[in-house]
Design an enzyme around this catalytic site. Structure first.
Site, PDB file in Angstrom:
ATOM      1  N   ASP A  90      46.372  38.008  36.604  1.00  0.00           N
ATOM      2  CA  ASP A  90      46.588  35.849  36.452  1.00  0.00           C
ATOM      3  C   ASP A  90      48.008  35.616  37.606  1.00  0.00           C
ATOM      4  O   ASP A  90      49.006  35.907  36.806  1.00  0.00           O
ATOM      5  CB  ASP A  90      47.003  36.166  35.091  1.00  0.00           C
ATOM      6  CG  ASP A  90      46.758  34.137  34.642  1.00  0.00           C
ATOM      7  OD1 ASP A  90      47.374  33.487  35.845  1.00  0.00           O
ATOM      8  OD2 ASP A  90      46.287  33.862  33.257  1.00  0.00           O
ATOM      9  N   HIS A  91      47.685  34.466  38.471  1.00  0.00           N
ATOM     10  CA  HIS A  91      48.619  34.173  39.233  1.00  0.00           C
ATOM     11  C   HIS A  91      49.386  33.452  38.737  1.00  0.00           C
ATOM     12  O   HIS A  91      50.952  33.475  38.617  1.00  0.00           O
ATOM     13  CB  HIS A  91      48.158  33.266  40.460  1.00  0.00           C
ATOM     14  CG  HIS A  91      49.044  33.817  42.056  1.00  0.00           C
ATOM     15  ND1 HIS A  91      49.817  33.774  42.034  1.00  0.00           N
ATOM     16  CD2 HIS A  91      48.683  34.466  42.874  1.00  0.00           C
ATOM     17  CE1 HIS A  91      50.413  34.210  43.162  1.00  0.00           C
ATOM     18  NE2 HIS A  91      49.319  34.383  43.591  1.00  0.00           N
ATOM     19  N   ARG A  92      49.195  32.322  37.032  1.00  0.00           N
ATOM     20  CA  ARG A  92      50.210  32.417  36.613  1.00  0.00           C
ATOM     21  C   ARG A  92      51.263  32.927  36.153  1.00  0.00           C
ATOM     22  O   ARG A  92      52.650  32.237  35.473  1.00  0.00           O
ATOM     23  CB  ARG A  92      49.541  31.329  35.042  1.00  0.00           C
ATOM     24  CG  ARG A  92      48.573  30.390  35.660  1.00  0.00           C
ATOM     25  CD  ARG A  92      47.613  30.007  33.923  1.00  0.00           C
ATOM     26  NE  ARG A  92      46.592  30.902  33.823  1.00  0.00           N
ATOM     27  CZ  ARG A  92      46.109  30.491  33.421  1.00  0.00           C
ATOM     28  NH1 ARG A  92      46.400  29.313  32.535  1.00  0.00           N
ATOM     29  NH2 ARG A  92      45.716  31.719  32.415  1.00  0.00           N
ATOM     30  N   CYS A 112      52.834  35.144  37.695  1.00  0.00           N
ATOM     31  CA  CYS A 112      53.428  36.291  38.059  1.00  0.00           C
ATOM     32  C   CYS A 112      53.185  35.946  39.631  1.00  0.00           C
ATOM     33  O   CYS A 112      52.342  35.233  39.590  1.00  0.00           O
ATOM     34  CB  CYS A 112      53.589  38.101  37.873  1.00  0.00           C
ATOM     35  SG  CYS A 112      52.378  38.709  38.663  1.00  0.00           S
ATOM     36  N   PRO A 141      43.155  31.479  37.168  1.00  0.00           N
ATOM     37  CA  PRO A 141      43.270  31.499  38.508  1.00  0.00           C
ATOM     38  C   PRO A 141      44.040  32.694  38.738  1.00  0.00           C
ATOM     39  O   PRO A 141      44.971  33.827  38.947  1.00  0.00           O
ATOM     40  CB  PRO A 141      44.648  30.363  38.897  1.00  0.00           C
ATOM     41  CG  PRO A 141      45.764  30.038  38.140  1.00  0.00           C
ATOM     42  CD  PRO A 141      44.889  31.047  36.425  1.00  0.00           C
TER      43      PRO A 141
END
Length: 454
Positions: free
Chosen positions: A424-426, A428, A251
């Site tokens: 990758d928003h997972r 940070c 994501p």
């Protein structure tokens, strides 16, 4: 007595499962030395010359140029133990039946993860003895891997005048090919030395059985009607798979900022004015990246889906995008956090030269933890790049051009660049990503900021 050894396509590293034959470097009948390259293949990562661990006379090749072979499929067979080999029905003792393990490929090293096994050597028997001459190269169709077994006696069919005993055939694989397709070997006249039946003789007999061949015109018309079809394989296929996987699993989000690069360009000019190797802009940006990753280590990480964990990596292996005739590749600079701009510039130049020559090893293209993408060389200002799976972030750099900019309260023409960070928003949140990008922009605008961390 010579042994006929079968050399299979080895695993060239990093879990590659197939390779495309680009160019054969030997022909049937050629004498090869141990560790001599016999074929040039293209994997999803690089062009590689494959050396053969056996020395002797090449008795067969498997696969044509442009065809893909899976790892473990036969590449060539070599008569080991003499400069000439028996021309009769030999026993092919493959690498798995030899008394010693195959030599490791040059540059890949031995695999000590598995215990050595005692191996048995089968003796070679022959009905006819004749020296092997060097016939014209034979185009050999790819054959599925088969278990090599002693040649079975030919069926008692054929004229009464046919000689008793086994028919001289160049290898058991050719004998099996004839048997599987119902070709009577006694009815063939071999084109090899003293009537030795070659694979080409069997394939010619099979081609005669299949005549007349269907006219290709309807197929060509169908292709023309539906457009040109280009196989999605090799490097293009690997890129497609990796980018698709990134989109499926990561994501991602992108933030960007414009920065005044005037001071950075002036600092580079001052460095290059004192002599010595030239420092590239990419090397300065890479040094800024390693300093930013030390400050924001969340972006030098990867996600372990199986364990449901974020893995923060201790070293920065910096990938950089390089466009070549084969397509886009991402060479990796190892331990970039310990290099200065001069060392980074030299390594970028070395890897870029290898990439353009198509000589990068698979190890040069794997293991990256963060990617620097200088798409400004294509004359564009911005982009939202796709994260290079399984990494967590990529910094994009646009072209550096003159633009009107407010500097010290006055409108002036300055060197301006757009920087973008896809992450990758997972691993940070936006605050971390924004802090990383702002720090990079501050270093671009005021290179003296880096002095605090040097």
């Amino acid at each position: 007595m010579p042994q006929v050894m079968e050399f299979k396509l080895p695993d060239l590293g990093e879990g590659l499962t197939e390779a495309e034959i680009v160019r054969w470097l030997v022909a049937v009948g050629d004498v090869v030395a141990i560790d001599q390259p016999v074929v040039e293949v293209e994997t999803a990562k690089a062009m590689v010359e494959v050396p053969c661990p056996y020395g002797g006379v090449v008795t067969a090749r498997f696969g044509e140029e442009g065809e893909e072979l899976p790892v473990g499929a036969p590449l060539i067979t070599v008569a080991v133990g003499a400069q000439s080999m028996p021309a009769g029905a030999e026993e092919s003792a493959g690498a798995e039946d030899s008394g010693e393990a195959p030599r490791p490929l040059i540059g890949y090293g031995s695999d000590h993860s598995r215990p050595a096994r005692r191996r048995r050597v089968r003796p070679v028997t022959a009905a006819v003895s004749a020296p092997v001459t060097a016939p014209a190269p034979v185009a050999v169709a790819p054959a599925a891997p088969v278990a090599v077994a002693p040649a079975a006696p030919a069926a008692p069919a054929g004229p009464a005048s046919a000689p008793a005993g086994p028919v001289p055939v160049i290898s058991p694989l050719v004998r099996k090919l004839a048997k599987d397709h119902g070709v009577d070997l006694r009815a063939l006249h071999g084109s090899g030395p003293e009537g030795l039946i070659l694979r080409a003789d069997v394939e010619a007999a099979l081609a005669a059985l299949r005549e007349p061949a269907p006219a290709p015109a309807p197929a060509a018309a169908a292709v023309a009607a539906h457009g040109e079809r280009i196989p999605l394989k090799g490097l293009r296929g690997a890129v497609a798979e990796k980018l698709s996987r990134s989109r499926r699993e990561i994501p991602d989000a992108t933030c960007w900022v414009d920065a005044d690069a005037t001071e950075l360009m002036a600092a580079r000019a001052a460095m290059n004015a004192v002599g010595g190797p030239k420092i590239s802009v990419l090397a300065l940006l890479a040094r800024i990246c390693t300093a930013a990753l030390a400050k924001y280590p969340e972006l030098n990480s990867t996600v372990d889906l199986a364990a449901k964990e974020i893995v923060r990596l201790p070293s920065v292996h910096l990938g950089f995008a390089a466009q070549t005739e084969r397509g886009l590749v991402v060479p990796v600079v190892r331990d970039a956090q310990g290099r200065n701009p001069e060392s980074l510039s030299a390594e970028f130049a070395r890897l870029t030269e290898l990439a353009r020559a198509g000589k990068l090893a698979p190890a040069d293209l794997t293991g990256g933890t963060f990617t620097l993408n200088n798409y400004g060389v294509f004359g564009v200002d911005g982009s939202t790049p796709i994260v290079n799976h399984p990494e967590a972030a990529m910094l994009g750099v646009g072209r550096i051009i003159d633009k009107p900019w407010v500097h010290d309260g006055q409108l002036a023409v300055r060197k301006v660049v757009q920087l973008s960070l896809t992450f990758d928003h997972r691993v940070c949140d936006g605050g971390t990503a924004g802090g990383f990008l702002r720090y990079v922009a501050d270093c671009v605008e005021s290179p003296a900021v880096l002095l605090r961390t040097l």
